[in-house]
Design an enzyme around this catalytic site. Sequence first.
Site, PDB file in Angstrom:
ATOM      1  N   ASP A  39       0.849  -1.201   0.000  1.00  0.00           N
ATOM      2  CA  ASP A  39       0.000   0.000   0.000  1.00  0.00           C
ATOM      3  C   ASP A  39       0.881   1.247   0.000  1.00  0.00           C
ATOM      4  OD1 ASP A  39      -2.268   1.862   0.970  1.00  0.00           O
ATOM      5  OD2 ASP A  39      -3.261  -0.075   0.962  1.00  0.00           O
ATOM      6  N   HIS A  93      -3.482   6.201   4.227  1.00  0.00           N
ATOM      7  CA  HIS A  93      -4.285   5.122   3.654  1.00  0.00           C
ATOM      8  C   HIS A  93      -3.801   3.748   4.107  1.00  0.00           C
ATOM      9  CE1 HIS A  93      -5.563   2.225   0.533  1.00  0.00           C
ATOM     10  NE2 HIS A  93      -6.655   2.970   0.460  1.00  0.00           N
ATOM     11  N   SER A 137     -11.347  -0.230  -0.169  1.00  0.00           N
ATOM     12  CA  SER A 137     -10.070  -0.319   0.550  1.00  0.00           C
ATOM     13  C   SER A 137     -10.275  -0.749   1.994  1.00  0.00           C
ATOM     14  CB  SER A 137      -9.346   1.030   0.550  1.00  0.00           C
ATOM     15  OG  SER A 137      -8.556   1.199  -0.586  1.00  0.00           O
TER      16      SER A 137
END
Length: 580
Positions: free
Chosen positions: A226, A259, A434
Amino acid sequence: MKDQTVMLDVVPELSTATLEGSTLTLRGRGWGDQPKDAVVEVNGQRLSPELKGGVLTVTVSAPATGSSMATDLYGVLTVRLLVGERASEPVTIRKEAVTVSGTIKRPVGAALNGQSQPTSPVPVRPTAVLIVPKGASVPAAGLTTTRSLLGHQVATYTDVEAATNALNALAQQGIPAEYDQPILVQDTQRISAQAATGVQWHWPRLGVTDAWTRTKGKGITVAVVDTGVALNHPDLKANLLPGRDFVENDREPQDVSGHGTHVAGLIAANGQVQGAAPEAKLLPVRVIGSQGGTVSDLVRGLLWAAGLDSEEPNPTPAQIINLSLGTPGYSELLAQAVERVMDAGVIVVAASGNDGGLPYAPANIPGVISVTSVSGPVTTYQPGYANRGPGTRIAAYGGDLNADQDSNKERDGILSTDLDAGGKPAYALRQGTSMASPQVAGIAALLLAQGTPSRTVKAVLESHATDLGVPGMDLTTGWGLVNASATQNDPQTYVVALNAAGQIITYSRSTGAQFALGSLPPAAPVQILAGTDTDGDGRIGEAGELLSAPVTLNTARGQTGRADLQLEPADGKGALLLPR
């Protein structure tokens, strides 16, 4: 007394939604006399309505399925009305063409495995980097560097124009080169939150809190490929293993966007918030930086995370890799990398995407556990952002920051670890596939920790999912909502519907001796049969397994057919491969 102006925050409300032919009629309130800001959302498709006599109408067309299923408009339609930033609660319309129900005698079952259906092609975005097959002569004009990756050459050019010229030159020679496509993270919105007051409402609804009485994932390693992870976050650092940064090419995969930190927390946070497997280890792999990332970066990260990088061995390879990222275009290099990783026994879980279209790569690659989103916490529905369609395997909670179903004054996003605006450890609500994908990855870690063989984890997750919408496997939520109560020893029996060409239209798991199949084409012959897959290879009715004789039905729209099926030992001649 002075005049005072009161600003009203009006939330649209649907009282009824009816579908006659292709015309959808909505009644309710909250859109005023001029619905110029109103949008009707039908199964993620956004349409502009017309206002007639206080009633909204819109024409709905059937989506192409990419399979042998009929394209008539039937099945389960989820309808919402959006006015500005406000959305109504969803209304469900069931418009079945044909439903078939019945019984199965002597049900025996096993786990599911098989092949996915192809997705529609998406235009490729040009970049200044090409991926060229090994052994091909790379055009020199504008070329700056080349490197080898998984039997391919990664060629970097001075600009997009030079790369495009090189691509065209290779195409003239019949050499299948491709652009090194950008990859995107799969969330859509973020709201800062305090962990002390936030609620992780999704865990009880997935059976995770009950699963913690059996295991919390100790001994399992999950890679988060990621944007990196906040290496000093108090809820994560005890579970972090030494990782790798393929953006800065160092050993410090520090997150700068939040994120990857949010994703990691949903897998194995163990502090103010909890992940699905709070005692599992996290392997942070950074492939997306402030300037984005590419397929070649992702491939390098995948191979390293799985312990398949011969030039730079990974001392702690992962058993599970989570990919809350993707690209809308097809990449042969990415497909080969994912297949190699899965061939090594590593479980790959990927988010389907957030543009309301078909699943992105790598989620659409056969064998990957492709995860779409639903939301709650009161009524389960699929938000419009969630990609779905051929290849969708399972659903988890991705949240909806535009809703507050339980009226607790907190948006229905997914709470996890994150970074604040200054880059310091924090917490936030996010929404997107996600957020759904790491929930499945964490639950997969719980299964491995209980002794479930890695080769059967995908089948166990799918066979124990809570069925949503149309009965059986569907293109909207796959097998349904992931369920952490899954165990490895709960076989299933499958009921299959075939069209006149012998293609599988849909199939369903039986409930005990009962079954139901929905969304079958009307006024067309359909064969219904049942079978078992005792060896877990994705084929029902092989020699030594069980298979029923087919029952042929030709039922009118809106009616319910019935088929009573008798299982008998099979000789293997009528075996069927279930779609993945």
